[in-house]
Design a protein around this motif. Sequence first.
Motif, short mmCIF file in Angstrom:
data_model
loop_
_atom_site.label_atom_id
_atom_site.label_comp_id
_atom_site.label_asym_id
_atom_site.label_seq_id
_atom_site.Cartn_x
_atom_site.Cartn_y
_atom_site.Cartn_z
N GLN A 145 0.82 -1.21 0.00
CA GLN A 145 0.00 0.00 0.00
C GLN A 145 0.86 1.26 0.00
O GLN A 145 0.40 2.32 -0.41
CB GLN A 145 -0.94 -0.01 1.20
CG GLN A 145 -2.05 -1.02 1.07
CD GLN A 145 -2.90 -1.14 2.31
OE1 GLN A 145 -2.49 -0.73 3.40
NE2 GLN A 145 -4.08 -1.73 2.16
N ASP A 184 -6.39 2.13 -6.87
CA ASP A 184 -7.36 2.88 -6.07
C ASP A 184 -8.52 3.36 -6.94
O ASP A 184 -9.66 3.40 -6.49
CB ASP A 184 -6.68 4.08 -5.41
CG ASP A 184 -5.65 3.66 -4.38
OD1 ASP A 184 -5.78 2.53 -3.85
OD2 ASP A 184 -4.71 4.44 -4.11
N HIS A 185 -8.22 3.72 -8.18
CA HIS A 185 -9.22 4.26 -9.10
C HIS A 185 -10.33 3.24 -9.40
O HIS A 185 -11.49 3.62 -9.62
CB HIS A 185 -8.54 4.69 -10.40
CG HIS A 185 -9.46 5.30 -11.40
ND1 HIS A 185 -10.08 6.51 -11.21
CD2 HIS A 185 -9.88 4.83 -12.61
CE1 HIS A 185 -10.83 6.78 -12.25
NE2 HIS A 185 -10.74 5.78 -13.13
N TYR A 213 -13.14 3.70 -6.92
CA TYR A 213 -13.79 4.99 -6.87
C TYR A 213 -14.44 5.40 -8.20
O TYR A 213 -14.87 6.51 -8.37
CB TYR A 213 -12.81 6.08 -6.44
CG TYR A 213 -12.27 5.81 -5.04
CD1 TYR A 213 -13.11 5.84 -3.93
CD2 TYR A 213 -10.93 5.52 -4.85
CE1 TYR A 213 -12.63 5.58 -2.67
CE2 TYR A 213 -10.43 5.28 -3.60
CZ TYR A 213 -11.29 5.30 -2.51
OH TYR A 213 -10.81 5.04 -1.26
N GLN A 214 -14.51 4.45 -9.16
CA GLN A 214 -15.11 4.74 -10.46
C GLN A 214 -16.61 4.95 -10.32
O GLN A 214 -17.29 4.25 -9.57
CB GLN A 214 -14.88 3.59 -11.45
CG GLN A 214 -13.55 3.64 -12.13
CD GLN A 214 -13.42 2.50 -13.15
OE1 GLN A 214 -14.16 1.53 -13.09
NE2 GLN A 214 -12.49 2.64 -14.05
N THR A 248 -0.12 -6.59 -7.33
CA THR A 248 -1.48 -6.06 -7.48
C THR A 248 -2.50 -7.15 -7.17
O THR A 248 -3.50 -6.90 -6.50
CB THR A 248 -1.70 -5.51 -8.90
OG1 THR A 248 -0.67 -4.58 -9.20
CG2 THR A 248 -3.04 -4.85 -9.03
N LYS A 288 0.45 1.56 -11.76
CA LYS A 288 0.53 2.65 -10.81
C LYS A 288 -0.46 2.42 -9.67
O LYS A 288 -1.58 1.97 -9.90
CB LYS A 288 0.25 3.99 -11.51
CG LYS A 288 0.74 5.17 -10.75
CD LYS A 288 0.77 6.40 -11.60
CE LYS A 288 1.39 7.51 -10.79
NZ LYS A 288 1.52 8.73 -11.53
N ARG A 289 -0.05 2.71 -8.49
CA ARG A 289 -0.89 2.47 -7.30
C ARG A 289 -2.22 3.22 -7.39
O ARG A 289 -3.25 2.70 -6.99
CB ARG A 289 -0.10 2.93 -6.07
CG ARG A 289 -0.86 2.87 -4.79
CD ARG A 289 -0.82 1.47 -4.21
NE ARG A 289 -1.61 1.49 -3.00
CZ ARG A 289 -2.80 0.93 -2.92
NH1 ARG A 289 -3.30 0.29 -3.93
NH2 ARG A 289 -3.48 0.98 -1.81
N THR A 290 -2.22 4.40 -7.96
CA THR A 290 -3.46 5.18 -8.08
C THR A 290 -4.46 4.50 -9.01
O THR A 290 -5.66 4.67 -8.85
CB THR A 290 -3.16 6.60 -8.58
OG1 THR A 290 -2.42 6.52 -9.80
CG2 THR A 290 -2.38 7.39 -7.56
N GLU A 291 -3.98 3.71 -9.97
CA GLU A 291 -4.86 2.95 -10.86
C GLU A 291 -5.66 1.91 -10.07
O GLU A 291 -6.83 1.69 -10.33
CB GLU A 291 -4.07 2.26 -11.98
CG GLU A 291 -3.56 3.18 -13.05
CD GLU A 291 -4.69 3.80 -13.86
OE1 GLU A 291 -5.68 3.09 -14.16
OE2 GLU A 291 -4.59 4.99 -14.17
N GLU A 322 4.52 3.08 -4.89
CA GLU A 322 3.88 3.87 -5.95
C GLU A 322 3.58 3.01 -7.19
O GLU A 322 2.57 3.20 -7.84
CB GLU A 322 4.77 5.05 -6.34
CG GLU A 322 4.09 6.01 -7.27
CD GLU A 322 4.93 7.24 -7.54
OE1 GLU A 322 4.52 8.01 -8.43
OE2 GLU A 322 5.97 7.43 -6.91
#
Length: 123
Positions: A68, A116-117, A120-121, A78, A111-114, A71
């Motif tokens: 977690q 998380d995304h 939150y979609q 994953t 990418k870690r934000t992917e 980056e």
Amino acid sequence: MSSNMRINKKCQLCNREFIAKTTVTKFCGKDCAKIAYKAKKRAEKISSSTRKYASRVVDPKDRVQELQLREFLSVKDTALLLGCSSKTIYRLIEKGTINATNIGDRLTRIKRTEVDHIFYQQN
């Protein structure tokens, strides 16, 4: 130099009584000494391999917390983070749900934000 000492002792392996000529003698004879030596070496090997294995084993909770903080993640990382198989991650990449980058021929990074995304979609 020979010693004239005679000490009554008990063999540490077979518990037979014997007469020792030195104070450091532990076994009644060559056979008991060999058996004890082999048992000692076997125990050393087992403890050595146990220590090596214990140092490699990582608690999955610690591993997830470590992931977690990163980056960029590999497909395997994953999958561990999301609790699914790496094949599922490859399917999500193929569908376009997760954006990933190939570095070279075999190295895929996400990418870690992917990750998380995904959660939150808005549909």
